[in-house]
Motif scaffolding. Sequence first.
Motif, PDB file in Angstrom:
ATOM      1  N   PRO A  54       0.833  -1.205   0.000  1.00  0.00           N
ATOM      2  CA  PRO A  54       0.000   0.000   0.000  1.00  0.00           C
ATOM      3  C   PRO A  54       0.868   1.255   0.000  1.00  0.00           C
ATOM      4  CG  PRO A  54       0.227  -0.822   2.225  1.00  0.00           C
ATOM      5  CD  PRO A  54       0.986  -1.784   1.357  1.00  0.00           C
ATOM      6  N   ASP A  55       0.250   2.381  -0.322  1.00  0.00           N
ATOM      7  CA  ASP A  55       0.889   3.678  -0.139  1.00  0.00           C
ATOM      8  C   ASP A  55       0.967   3.921   1.366  1.00  0.00           C
ATOM      9  OD1 ASP A  55       1.704   6.265  -0.029  1.00  0.00           O
ATOM     10  OD2 ASP A  55      -0.145   7.113  -0.894  1.00  0.00           O
ATOM     11  N   LEU A  56       2.188   3.962   1.896  1.00  0.00           N
ATOM     12  CA  LEU A  56       2.359   4.092   3.348  1.00  0.00           C
ATOM     13  C   LEU A  56       2.194   5.526   3.855  1.00  0.00           C
ATOM     14  CD1 LEU A  56       5.416   1.734   4.099  1.00  0.00           C
ATOM     15  CD2 LEU A  56       3.007   1.300   4.602  1.00  0.00           C
ATOM     16  N   THR A  57       2.145   6.482   2.910  1.00  0.00           N
ATOM     17  CA  THR A  57       2.156   7.900   3.307  1.00  0.00           C
ATOM     18  C   THR A  57       1.233   8.256   4.472  1.00  0.00           C
ATOM     19  OG1 THR A  57       2.536   8.297   0.965  1.00  0.00           O
ATOM     20  CG2 THR A  57       2.208  10.244   2.354  1.00  0.00           C
ATOM     21  N   PRO A  58      -0.064   7.816   4.432  1.00  0.00           N
ATOM     22  CA  PRO A  58      -0.963   8.296   5.497  1.00  0.00           C
ATOM     23  C   PRO A  58      -0.564   7.850   6.904  1.00  0.00           C
ATOM     24  CG  PRO A  58      -2.199   7.192   3.728  1.00  0.00           C
ATOM     25  CD  PRO A  58      -0.756   6.955   3.467  1.00  0.00           C
ATOM     26  N   VAL A  59       0.225   6.772   7.013  1.00  0.00           N
ATOM     27  CA  VAL A  59       0.596   6.297   8.350  1.00  0.00           C
ATOM     28  C   VAL A  59       2.112   6.288   8.560  1.00  0.00           C
ATOM     29  CG1 VAL A  59      -1.435   4.852   8.792  1.00  0.00           C
ATOM     30  CG2 VAL A  59       0.506   3.889   7.528  1.00  0.00           C
ATOM     31  N   ALA A  60       2.861   6.820   7.581  1.00  0.00           N
ATOM     32  CA  ALA A  60       4.321   6.689   7.607  1.00  0.00           C
ATOM     33  C   ALA A  60       4.922   7.188   8.912  1.00  0.00           C
ATOM     34  CB  ALA A  60       4.931   7.425   6.415  1.00  0.00           C
ATOM     35  N   ASP A  61       4.352   8.265   9.482  1.00  0.00           N
ATOM     36  CA  ASP A  61       4.951   8.886  10.667  1.00  0.00           C
ATOM     37  C   ASP A  61       4.330   8.425  11.983  1.00  0.00           C
ATOM     38  OD1 ASP A  61       6.629  10.263   8.998  1.00  0.00           O
ATOM     39  OD2 ASP A  61       5.225  11.944   8.783  1.00  0.00           O
ATOM     40  N   VAL A  62       3.411   7.479  11.921  1.00  0.00           N
ATOM     41  CA  VAL A  62       2.827   6.949  13.156  1.00  0.00           C
ATOM     42  C   VAL A  62       3.886   6.118  13.877  1.00  0.00           C
ATOM     43  CG1 VAL A  62       1.075   5.402  14.126  1.00  0.00           C
ATOM     44  CG2 VAL A  62       0.504   6.904  12.192  1.00  0.00           C
ATOM     45  N   THR A  63       4.098   6.415  15.158  1.00  0.00           N
ATOM     46  CA  THR A  63       5.110   5.682  15.912  1.00  0.00           C
ATOM     47  C   THR A  63       4.519   4.420  16.529  1.00  0.00           C
ATOM     48  OG1 THR A  63       6.304   7.712  16.413  1.00  0.00           O
ATOM     49  CG2 THR A  63       6.758   5.800  17.823  1.00  0.00           C
ATOM     50  N   LEU A  64       5.213   3.319  16.322  1.00  0.00           N
ATOM     51  CA  LEU A  64       4.800   2.031  16.873  1.00  0.00           C
ATOM     52  C   LEU A  64       5.764   1.628  17.982  1.00  0.00           C
ATOM     53  CD1 LEU A  64       4.357   0.126  13.464  1.00  0.00           C
ATOM     54  CD2 LEU A  64       2.572   1.334  14.756  1.00  0.00           C
ATOM     55  N   ARG A  65       5.219   1.102  19.073  1.00  0.00           N
ATOM     56  CA  ARG A  65       6.075   0.514  20.094  1.00  0.00           C
ATOM     57  C   ARG A  65       6.091  -0.987  19.843  1.00  0.00           C
ATOM     58  NH1 ARG A  65       4.614   1.455  26.206  1.00  0.00           N
ATOM     59  NH2 ARG A  65       5.442   3.537  25.789  1.00  0.00           N
ATOM     60  N   LEU A  66       7.230  -1.464  19.322  1.00  0.00           N
ATOM     61  CA  LEU A  66       7.326  -2.843  18.851  1.00  0.00           C
ATOM     62  C   LEU A  66       8.155  -3.692  19.812  1.00  0.00           C
ATOM     63  CD1 LEU A  66       8.051  -1.933  15.121  1.00  0.00           C
ATOM     64  CD2 LEU A  66       5.903  -2.851  16.019  1.00  0.00           C
ATOM     65  N   TYR A  67       7.770  -4.946  19.931  1.00  0.00           N
ATOM     66  CA  TYR A  67       8.484  -5.894  20.786  1.00  0.00           C
ATOM     67  C   TYR A  67       8.758  -7.138  19.933  1.00  0.00           C
ATOM     68  CZ  TYR A  67       9.544  -8.228  25.282  1.00  0.00           C
ATOM     69  OH  TYR A  67      10.137  -8.874  26.335  1.00  0.00           O
ATOM     70  N   PRO A  68       9.805  -7.035  19.073  1.00  0.00           N
ATOM     71  CA  PRO A  68      10.055  -8.113  18.117  1.00  0.00           C
ATOM     72  C   PRO A  68      10.626  -9.360  18.803  1.00  0.00           C
ATOM     73  CG  PRO A  68      11.512  -6.220  17.715  1.00  0.00           C
ATOM     74  CD  PRO A  68      10.794  -5.962  18.993  1.00  0.00           C
ATOM     75  N   THR A  69      10.610 -10.469  18.089  1.00  0.00           N
ATOM     76  CA  THR A  69      11.079 -11.733  18.669  1.00  0.00           C
ATOM     77  C   THR A  69      12.501 -11.608  19.214  1.00  0.00           C
ATOM     78  OG1 THR A  69      11.675 -12.416  16.437  1.00  0.00           O
ATOM     79  CG2 THR A  69       9.626 -13.281  17.323  1.00  0.00           C
ATOM     80  N   ALA A  70      13.361 -10.912  18.463  1.00  0.00           N
ATOM     81  CA  ALA A  70      14.762 -10.780  18.895  1.00  0.00           C
ATOM     82  C   ALA A  70      14.843 -10.177  20.296  1.00  0.00           C
ATOM     83  CB  ALA A  70      15.542  -9.928  17.897  1.00  0.00           C
ATOM     84  N   ALA A  71      14.054  -9.127  20.532  1.00  0.00           N
ATOM     85  CA  ALA A  71      14.064  -8.470  21.844  1.00  0.00           C
ATOM     86  C   ALA A  71      13.495  -9.397  22.916  1.00  0.00           C
ATOM     87  CB  ALA A  71      13.273  -7.168  21.787  1.00  0.00           C
ATOM     88  N   GLN A  72      12.466 -10.185  22.548  1.00  0.00           N
ATOM     89  CA  GLN A  72      11.858 -11.099  23.521  1.00  0.00           C
ATOM     90  C   GLN A  72      12.836 -12.197  23.916  1.00  0.00           C
ATOM     91  OE1 GLN A  72       7.760 -12.397  22.368  1.00  0.00           O
ATOM     92  NE2 GLN A  72       7.997 -10.839  20.791  1.00  0.00           N
ATOM     93  N   GLU A  73      13.619 -12.644  22.923  1.00  0.00           N
ATOM     94  CA  GLU A  73      14.565 -13.730  23.218  1.00  0.00           C
ATOM     95  C   GLU A  73      15.698 -13.230  24.108  1.00  0.00           C
ATOM     96  OE1 GLU A  73      15.024 -14.969  19.202  1.00  0.00           O
ATOM     97  OE2 GLU A  73      13.227 -16.236  19.302  1.00  0.00           O
ATOM     98  N   ARG A  74      16.161 -11.985  23.853  1.00  0.00           N
ATOM     99  CA  ARG A  74      17.104 -11.357  24.775  1.00  0.00           C
ATOM    100  C   ARG A  74      16.274 -10.697  25.866  1.00  0.00           C
ATOM    101  NH1 ARG A  74      18.940  -9.657  19.781  1.00  0.00           N
ATOM    102  NH2 ARG A  74      18.036  -7.609  20.101  1.00  0.00           N
ATOM    103  N   ASP A  75      15.780 -11.514  26.761  1.00  0.00           N
ATOM    104  CA  ASP A  75      14.763 -11.105  27.735  1.00  0.00           C
ATOM    105  C   ASP A  75      15.107  -9.777  28.413  1.00  0.00           C
ATOM    106  OD1 ASP A  75      12.327 -11.578  28.890  1.00  0.00           O
ATOM    107  OD2 ASP A  75      13.198 -12.511  30.665  1.00  0.00           O
ATOM    108  N   GLY A  76      14.103  -8.922  28.522  1.00  0.00           N
ATOM    109  CA  GLY A  76      14.288  -7.668  29.253  1.00  0.00           C
ATOM    110  C   GLY A  76      14.717  -6.513  28.392  1.00  0.00           C
ATOM    111  N   GLU A  77      15.093  -6.801  27.154  1.00  0.00           N
ATOM    112  CA  GLU A  77      15.521  -5.703  26.288  1.00  0.00           C
ATOM    113  C   GLU A  77      14.374  -4.735  26.036  1.00  0.00           C
ATOM    114  OE1 GLU A  77      17.438  -5.181  21.852  1.00  0.00           O
ATOM    115  OE2 GLU A  77      18.131  -6.722  23.253  1.00  0.00           O
ATOM    116  N   ALA A  78      14.706  -3.483  25.936  1.00  0.00           N
ATOM    117  CA  ALA A  78      13.679  -2.450  25.770  1.00  0.00           C
ATOM    118  C   ALA A  78      12.960  -2.604  24.430  1.00  0.00           C
ATOM    119  CB  ALA A  78      14.325  -1.070  25.849  1.00  0.00           C
ATOM    120  N   TYR A  79      11.784  -1.990  24.315  1.00  0.00           N
ATOM    121  CA  TYR A  79      11.029  -2.000  23.074  1.00  0.00           C
ATOM    122  C   TYR A  79      11.767  -1.225  22.002  1.00  0.00           C
ATOM    123  CZ  TYR A  79       7.391  -3.253  26.369  1.00  0.00           C
ATOM    124  OH  TYR A  79       6.676  -3.864  27.345  1.00  0.00           O
TER     125      TYR A  79
END
Lengths: 577, 577
Positions: free
Chosen positions: A227-252
């Motif tokens: 899709p055209d990402l423009t309308p949401v391009a600047d929306v900030t997401l707080r993500l907790y990807p698998t890599a961070a979950q596996e390194r337990d405690g790592e920040a979002y």
Amino acid sequence: MSDRDVVELAKRRGFFFQANDAYGGVAGFHAFGPRGAALKRNVEDAWRDRFVVREGNHEIESPTVVPEEVFAASGHLDTFDDMLVECPECGESHRADHLVEDESDLEDAESLATDAVEDLLADHAVDCPTCGVALAGEAVDEFNLMFETAIGPGSSQTGYLRPETAQGILVEFPRLTEYARNQLPFGVAQVGRSYRNEISPRNSLLRVRELTLAELQQFAAPDGDGPDLTPVADVTLRLYPTAAQERDGEAYVELTVREAVDEGVVANPWLAYHLGRAQQWYERVGVDPEQFRFRQHLPGELAHYASACWDAEARLHADWVEIGGFAYRADHDLAKHDAHSDERFTLFREYDDPQVVKRPTVDPDMSYLGPEFGEAAAAVVDALETLAERDPEAFSGDRVTVAVDDETYAIPTEKTGFAVREDTVHGEHVTPHVVEPSIGIDRVVYAVLVHALCRDEVDGEERTRLALPTAVAPTVAGVFPLTDDQADRARDLADRLTRRGLPATYDDSGSIGRRYRRQDEIGTPFCVTLDERTPEDDRATVRDRDTTDQVRVPLADVPETIASLRAGETTFDAVRR
Amino acid sequence: MSDRDVVELAKRRGFFFQANDAYGGVAGFHAFGPRGAALKRNVEDAWRDRFVVREGNHEIESPTVVPEEVFAASGHLDTFDDMLVECPECGESHRADHLVEDESDLEDAESLATDAVEDLLADHAVDCPTCGVALAGEAVDEFNLMFETAIGPGSSQTGYLRPETAQGILVEFPRLTEYARNQLPFGVAQVGRSYRNEISPRNSLLRVRELTLAELQQFAAPDGDGPDLTPVADVTLRLYPTAAQERDGEAYVELTVREAVDEGVVANPWLAYHLGRAQQWYERVGVDPEQFRFRQHLPGELAHYASACWDAEARLHADWVEIGGFAYRADHDLAKHDAHSDERFTLFREYDDPQVVKRPTVDPDMSYLGPEFGEAAAAVVDALETLAERDPEAFSGDRVTVAVDDETYAIPTEKTGFAVREDTVHGEHVTPHVVEPSIGIDRVVYAVLVHALCRDEVDGEERTRLALPTAVAPTVAGVFPLTDDQADRARDLADRLTRRGLPATYDDSGSIGRRYRRQDEIGTPFCVTLDERTPEDDRATVRDRDTTDQVRVPLADVPETIASLRAGETTFDAVRR
């Protein structure tokens, strides 16, 4: 505030309560009272506005009772299970994987095999939470979570209550693609009841047996641009990807939608687009962004249909709880239905210009091959056909050599009837890929209530306040006459507001302070008071729930002012100025 | 136009179609496509506006899966049956009463006993409609129409899919009456899925197994005044009371709501009030008043819970079909739940002033009665107690005379211990009566489509026109650019309309005539065309579907104009002037 506080308020004020209480109730079934039903409907309407209307998507309604064949094809009949262990003493049923998780530091027992969980019940000496008897040695079984029923009398057909609204869309794909004029991408949504025969339902609105899902199936070309990402391009997401979950405690990881795609954290652009839209929507309906995150599924955790998945999670009473799922289902469902049913679950994509495709073919001279190769002749023909497709260059010399069962055969090229046919092809059948935002409406309603409920002080007095957003509050205005003289005008104003789609409630009982408290507790954002000055200046006092700030507004302007506040076109601060 | 015409259009244009078609479908289950879902939602919203919002009633949402106890109490478990006969040859199931009605001039075989219907199958030599084998001698059984399921694993509980939304309200009465602050009258509504496991579903949306009901439970004091009839007093009802039905062929009775009550044709004023409201609502959503009537139930036809009932009926392809029921359920359900459950299903009605109630009592002197009357003494005491209640005056003389078993006993009044106690009573427990408007939304949607679909001629060309009311049409405006130059402005206008809650569709493909035909066929009331003059005069042409009249409107005013037309605040004729 605790779950108990929310449940108590919900019951007393008509948000939700255990259904059929007069008969003892049944775990996992709740009713929404007048205020809860209104809040829920407002949340659903906001979802529809965001994911259907503004996106130009389609919405359908399909049955909740679905014939077995559909779930045999989708895989739900085989794999939509939870692990069940029954107590040998009291007969109570429990989720075996949850018991093991509670007694160990395992977080994902669901991904294990049943015999592994049986072993863990013994290893960790897990007891029945109901009666305390040891569960070691008890069988752990897969229990299918779909409610079963029989359709029609006599030679009846087995049906299931749908566990998701999605299959009702996917199974109608051949028709829906016609309504979309065979153009990708397009989206089809459905909001409605879904059912999960949970082994041990609990936690008010969180683990229930009958729920409302709002789901969108976003169909897109597998090789498309996204899709055209423009309308949401600047929306900030707080993500907790698998890599961070596996390194337990790592920040979002806090990334904009654009960054998440560019950095490959959310690989699928359609998925990223809908995470952005969902972030906006969750905030709008009252989920506190500070207590919200998107968590990527660990590989063992993925549903049978998902290639990738992010859960929307809200922190509720210190736990992180799933309140939405964003799955990349790829072509899983459409391919399954294509294989199991009589219809094609593809879309014919016409080329801009017809393409001429060269098709190498052979037409061997059997009057030569037969006598020459005897019993091997048929196998030699097959080998020639395969070779023509794979390596037409092999036919450029005088002789062609093929191998059959360790034996090599050389055939004069002229006897193979080799030729290159030119076919005009107008398009191709494509199985679209699916990205699915799936929202559990009941859980969102619960999260909104938890995040909204607070206690604070006004003029030295403690009050209970439900800080619901103006957009979704069940009542948008309380209307109070301060004196009996104002009763008729106040009633009339409340009526006018309500008929304009701005639910208002008239209240003339008790002190103004008590009336404010009543509205504060049910989340009414504004109160309008008509007092002894009103007949003189034709104005009423509008009071803001959260700040308790007040402003006098011309009586005739009150509906327009409240409407603008409800629609988010103005703020109370702006009205005061 | 025929059922086939409607079904064909509905499928092709996305109104409704048989669900799960890829797997052969299951009779009685339909899906609403994008246009049908929008039309259905608009019909539901109009119902909510009429029966909930404007009446100040409450709306709730209760589960569709309900534990057995509720339907044991309500009577559905015992009596929500249809008569089933199975063909001995092909195994097909049929409604025995319908077969008998088809082959005789009986109209109400449903009210007969199963053995009477068995006899009629033989008397009329009824054959299996599927394979032609004679059904004489086959057993006719009662088949319960509720879908059954098991809740939870193991020692599971039996649940049923609700056959109506009403019980979900009635069973929560103790709580709902609190939300209504214990004041009668009040109304509680619910819109949602309901289920009937029909023996032989047929007729597209008319006899289905999963449906949407919109139901209101109007709670009122049994001895109350009834509602203020003023707002509907002059609404004319076309009534078909039992008396007229019994004198077959007699014309309808056309009465205003006020007249119907005054003349006792509709005895219950709450029932009359809601017939008036329903008449207005059916017209608003597009049921043709010329093909509509209210028919009173014949005594044998009444549901097990109803004391009186009127059906709303629409004429569809020459048949009269029920599209709503208006039942006076009296205290049937609340009294049943009061008797079967642990809670009280009454409302405590406080008197304005506490009442002092005189209670005559006796306290006989057994040391006198025992020796005097021997074995008869206990019976004499009972007789004295009864007499004190019935006729306290009898205790005004010196002696009191009672009869026991043909024997007369005279007792000195002083030995009876007669006294009149004074009790202060603050109020009384009342079991409210219920009037229930119940609307089958799917049937209304079907009726609206049947009454709207027509063919007429425009400029010598035949067109298919779906004359849906502006209030409920799935799309309110088609927006067309006449030239490519106008494409962006047209797209922008369609977007602005849609975001304002006025669903609009942009179309730039084919001639203007073809685009009009497309919108005419899906019931879009207005089309807006931007042409080469638009850049000069900033106006667009708005065209009315039914008259094909046109008017040029300033582009900036188009949204407001369409909004006023949708809300019924203006007419196209008024806009033209």
